[in-house]
Design an enzyme around this catalytic site. Structure first.
Site, PDB file in Angstrom:
ATOM      1  N   SER A  71       0.668  -1.672  -0.225  1.00 23.09           N
ATOM      2  CA  SER A  71       0.279  -0.323   0.217  1.00 23.09           C
ATOM      3  C   SER A  71       0.347   1.160   0.176  1.00 23.09           C
ATOM      4  O   SER A  71       1.977   0.631   0.175  1.00 23.09           O
ATOM      5  CB  SER A  71      -1.238   0.033   1.312  1.00 23.09           C
ATOM      6  OG  SER A  71      -1.608  -1.182   1.544  1.00 23.09           O
TER       7      SER A  71
HETATM    8  N1  SAH Z   1       0.709  -6.042   4.441  1.00 22.22           N
HETATM    9  C1  SAH Z   1       0.900  -5.978   3.623  1.00 22.22           C
HETATM   10  C2  SAH Z   1       0.207  -5.119   2.158  1.00 22.22           C
HETATM   11  C3  SAH Z   1       0.089  -6.797   1.185  1.00 22.22           C
HETATM   12  S1  SAH Z   1      -1.749  -6.772  -0.008  1.00 22.22           S
HETATM   13  C4  SAH Z   1       2.718  -5.731   2.763  1.00 22.22           C
HETATM   14  O1  SAH Z   1       2.790  -4.387   3.575  1.00 22.22           O
HETATM   15  O2  SAH Z   1       3.028  -5.673   1.726  1.00 22.22           O
HETATM   16  C5  SAH Z   1      -2.691  -8.232   1.231  1.00 22.22           C
HETATM   17  C6  SAH Z   1      -2.311  -9.122   1.539  1.00 22.22           C
HETATM   18  O3  SAH Z   1      -3.110 -10.085   1.536  1.00 22.22           O
HETATM   19  C7  SAH Z   1      -2.105  -9.687  -0.571  1.00 22.22           C
HETATM   20  O4  SAH Z   1      -0.190 -10.346   0.002  1.00 22.22           O
HETATM   21  C8  SAH Z   1      -2.132 -11.141  -0.454  1.00 22.22           C
HETATM   22  O5  SAH Z   1      -2.581 -12.758  -0.242  1.00 22.22           O
HETATM   23  C9  SAH Z   1      -2.975 -11.019   1.321  1.00 22.22           C
HETATM   24  N2  SAH Z   1      -4.535 -11.679   1.854  1.00 22.22           N
HETATM   25  C10 SAH Z   1      -5.360 -12.005   1.005  1.00 22.22           C
HETATM   26  N3  SAH Z   1      -7.111 -12.953   1.838  1.00 22.22           N
HETATM   27  C11 SAH Z   1      -6.095 -12.935   2.834  1.00 22.22           C
HETATM   28  C12 SAH Z   1      -6.314 -14.088   3.328  1.00 22.22           C
HETATM   29  N4  SAH Z   1      -7.624 -14.706   3.570  1.00 22.22           N
HETATM   30  N5  SAH Z   1      -5.357 -14.499   4.444  1.00 22.22           N
HETATM   31  C13 SAH Z   1      -4.243 -13.798   4.807  1.00 22.22           C
HETATM   32  N6  SAH Z   1      -3.941 -12.669   3.315  1.00 22.22           N
HETATM   33  C14 SAH Z   1      -4.379 -13.172   2.767  1.00 22.22           C
END
Ligand code: SAH
Length: 259
Positions: free
Chosen positions: A106
């Site tokens: 993000s």
């Molecule tokens: N906080 C992260 C942002 C990652 S984007 C950073 O700093 O990089 C959001 C993430 O949520 C993705 O990697 C996606 O695979 C994950 N995601 C989506 N649904 C999920 C679930 N049910 N459980 C765990 N992770 C999930």
């Protein structure tokens, strides 16, 4: 069996980043004075490489981020360690960036905004925090400066492993990376002082509400009636759950199961 009571805010026995004093720009003094020498990994960005992080913080202040602990936490993490070499020159820009597997990290101001909402009304460090969506591990690293323990779950194995790799050098003993489906939360670490999701679902799963400590907050992008996505805050109080629907956002979808 009754669970031990868990305060949403842990008493602040130790503050790794030391006391934070504001300077005239409202920035924590420790950031403004950049006391640390430039680490090797920063050199990829060039000799003046603390400057981009500094500029990011100044931009956040202009954009309205005012929580000194959130600013200090963002200032303590080298965002360039979490992005692809090809994107290094954009590491501190106000933009989301691809992290592989179709996912994104993000924008800094969205991370800051969500962390401010998570910390609303809290003095000092949060207690245990659950993060859904570890992605590249950047936000987990920022959270490690704001919480006593961070449990971060990722459903994509490749990203879980990448985050582990990205975080290895930083040695953050209070960050626990988990591979699993965050839709069901992580009951073993509950109750949590706060829960933050980096992926947006149709509704906030009941499991997160159940695993939230009294007084705690959930911050999660969630679908609105109009088919858009907005930041939703749920505050668990003795009088019940308080829901707030805030500004529109665009997060990757919250998916169930593993990948
Ligand atoms: N906080 C992260 C942002 C990652 S984007 C950073 O700093 O990089 C959001 C993430 O949520 C993705 O990697 C996606 O695979 C994950 N995601 C989506 N649904 C999920 C679930 N049910 N459980 C765990 N992770 C999930």
């Amino acid at each position: 069996m009754q669970r031990p009571r868990f305060p949403a805010v842990m008493p602040q026995t130790q503050n790794r980043s030391g006391p934070v004093q504001k300077n005239t720009q409202g920035l924590p003094a420790k950031i403004a004075t950049s006391p640390k020498p430039v680490p090797a990994s920063n050199q990829a960005l060039g000799p003046g490489s603390l400057a981009p992080r500094q500029r990011m913080l100044q931009r956040l202040v202009v954009q309205g981020v005012s929580d000194p602990l959130v600013l200090a936490a963002l200032g303590a993490v080298e965002r360039q360690q979490f992005v692809d070499t090809a994107l290094l020159n954009q590491a501190y820009e106000d933009t989301s960036l691809p992290i592989g597997f179709g996912q994104t990290i993000s924008k800094p101001n969205v991370v800051a905004r969500m962390l401010e909402l998570l910390r609303a009304g809290v003095n000092g460090r949060l207690g245990r925090v659950l993060e859904i969506g570890t992605g590249c591990g950047y936000q987990a690293a920022v959270l490690s400066h704001l919480a006593s323990e961070v449990y971060s779950i990722e459903r994509v194995r490749g990203l879980h492993e990448r985050a582990r790799e990205n975080l290895r050098a930083s040695r953050l003993p209070n960050v626990h990376l988990l591979f699993g489906d965050g839709m069901v939360g992580f009951a073993k670490g509950a109750p949590y002082a706060a829960i933050i999701s980096a992926a947006g679902g149709d509704a906030v799963p009941q499991a997160w509400i159940d695993q939230l400590a009294m007084g705690g907050r959930i911050v999660a992008p969630t679908a609105t009636a109009g088919g858009q996505q907005a930041l939703v805050v749920i505050h668990k109080t003795l009088q019940g759950l308080q829901h707030s629907v805030l500004e529109a956002v665009q997060f990757v979808p919250l998916k169930s199961g593993l990948a």
